[in-house]
Design an enzyme around this catalytic site. Structure first.
Site, PDB file in Angstrom:
ATOM      1  NE  ARG A  63      41.478  45.558  43.947  1.00 55.81           N
ATOM      2  CZ  ARG A  63      40.294  46.155  44.115  1.00 55.81           C
ATOM      3  NH1 ARG A  63      40.043  47.298  43.496  1.00 55.81           N
ATOM      4  NH2 ARG A  63      39.388  45.633  44.900  1.00 55.81           N
ATOM      5  CG  HIS A  67      39.861  42.004  40.713  1.00 56.90           C
ATOM      6  ND1 HIS A  67      38.847  42.626  41.417  1.00 56.90           N
ATOM      7  CD2 HIS A  67      40.847  41.792  41.617  1.00 56.90           C
ATOM      8  CE1 HIS A  67      39.214  42.782  42.677  1.00 56.90           C
ATOM      9  NE2 HIS A  67      40.431  42.282  42.820  1.00 56.90           N
ATOM     10  CG  ASP A  75      37.798  36.046  29.844  1.00 51.56           C
ATOM     11  OD1 ASP A  75      37.899  37.013  30.647  1.00 51.56           O
ATOM     12  OD2 ASP A  75      36.891  35.192  29.909  1.00 51.56           O
ATOM     13  CG  ASN A  95      35.439  43.680  40.108  1.00 57.36           C
ATOM     14  OD1 ASN A  95      36.514  43.523  40.686  1.00 57.36           O
ATOM     15  ND2 ASN A  95      34.989  42.830  39.189  1.00 57.36           N
ATOM     16  CG  HIS A 195      47.661  43.854  48.451  1.00 54.08           C
ATOM     17  ND1 HIS A 195      46.795  43.216  49.314  1.00 54.08           N
ATOM     18  CD2 HIS A 195      46.997  43.935  47.265  1.00 54.08           C
ATOM     19  CE1 HIS A 195      45.666  42.927  48.687  1.00 54.08           C
ATOM     20  NE2 HIS A 195      45.772  43.353  47.440  1.00 54.08           N
TER      21      HIS A 195
END
Length: 324
Positions: A63, A67, A75, A95, A195
């Site tokens: 995850r 994200h 990056d 988050n 998932h």
């Protein structure tokens, strides 16, 4: 799910490595072969140990990579702590109190710096490799990871809130979000297969279990009621499928049975015979093809707008930019 390296993924990596454009530009599978040949084995060792200690950590590391890549590219910006001059991504809506695994990334970075006798491997590359190694450690197929990303020197809360899909989106909005990243509906369905691992907090699935009874298996809903009350406690966890620490295709079987925990997941299978319905059914019935397509989609995800060459930096500490 088969464990050997997928030939298709290897060919896809080679094709992306030589292709112009945003996907995989200047990235190669053997980027650290000379500068730090121990890098990948070191990452794998630390990831494996973390998952043995806490199997849930595998999903958390996957995850983190997802994200990270959805906010201005892969990056490592998600790893930056806030400063007096910058509010980063860690407290973004998708988050905050949700993404985790930062301590494991710290441990990997420390171990790799030691193995490489210096600051060689970027935090962005660590995220990409740790995601792959997590999938493999939990029974999934391996795939090549293209390397050579550099690390961002800034992060943006607003960009994270604007870019990361939330678990309340309907399919058109979700598909549009992925399209804005250059990803297709098939990429959406395949990457959602991640998932197969992990859990979600009550705050993200409460509305589904109380307001979407028409698409929710009643027995499954009843099993969640006591865990996640209509109001109050937001933290109780529920697994995203019935085998949350095994990389398999149980996730897709669950969608077809009305057992998706999240609204966005059930949106992929609505029983109307749409394109995503067919893809869900296909992957539920063809686990080997899912493994193949998942590897290719992760390569595509990992190639989203990387910093390369002289762009960005290689952070000494993944939480803070280098000091001049």
């Amino acid at each position: 799910m088969a464990a050997p390296l997928l030939c298709f993924a290897i060919m896809a990596a080679a094709a992306l490595a030589g292709a112009p454009g945003a996907f995989g530009q200047e990235l190669t599978a053997d980027y650290y072969a000379e500068s730090c040949p121990q890098a990948l084995a070191t990452i794998q060792l630390v990831v494996g140990a973390a998952i043995v200690k806490e199997p849930r950590m595998g999903a958390s590391l996957v995850r983190l990579h997802f994200h990270d890549c959805f906010v201005n590219g892969c990056d490592g910006s998600i790893l930056l702590d806030d400063t007096d001059d910058m509010i980063g991504e860690k407290t973004a809506q998708a988050n905050n109190m949700s993404v985790r695994g930062f301590g494991v990334i710290d441990a990997i970075k420390s171990a790799v710096n030691t193995a490489c006798l210096g600051n060689v491997v970027s935090c962005a590359d660590i995220l990409a490799v740790a995601a792959r190694d997590s999938i493999v450690a939990l029974g999934g197929s391996s795939y090549d990871v293209l390397l050579g990303r550099r690390d961002a020197t800034t992060a943006s809360l607003d960009d994270a809130d604007d870019s990361i899909p939330n678990p309340f989106m309907d399919l058109p909005e979700l598909a549009a979000n992925f399209k804005s990243q250059g990803l297709t509906l098939r990429d959406l369905v395949v990457l959602s297969g991640a998932h197969t691992l992990g859990y979600s907090r009550c705050v993200f699935y409460r509305d589904r279990i109380y307001n979407e009874t028409g698409t929710l298996d009643p027995t499954y809903a009843a099993s969640l009621d006591a865990r996640c009350p209509p109001a109050g406690e937001d933290e109780p966890l529920a697994s995203l499928d019935d085998t949350p620490t095994t990389a398999d295709t149980d996730y897709y079987q669950g969608l077809m049975q009305g057992r998706a925990l999240l609204h966005t997941d059930q949106q992929l299978y609505r029983g109307h015979g749409g394109d995503s319905d067919g893809m869900v059914r296909y992957y539920a019935e063809n686990p080997d093809k899912f493994a193949e397509d998942f590897g290719a989609a992760m390569l595509k995800l990992g190639g989203l707008n990387p910093l390369t060459g002289d762009e960005g930096e290689v952070r000494e500490d993944c939480r803070v930019v280098n000091q001049e």
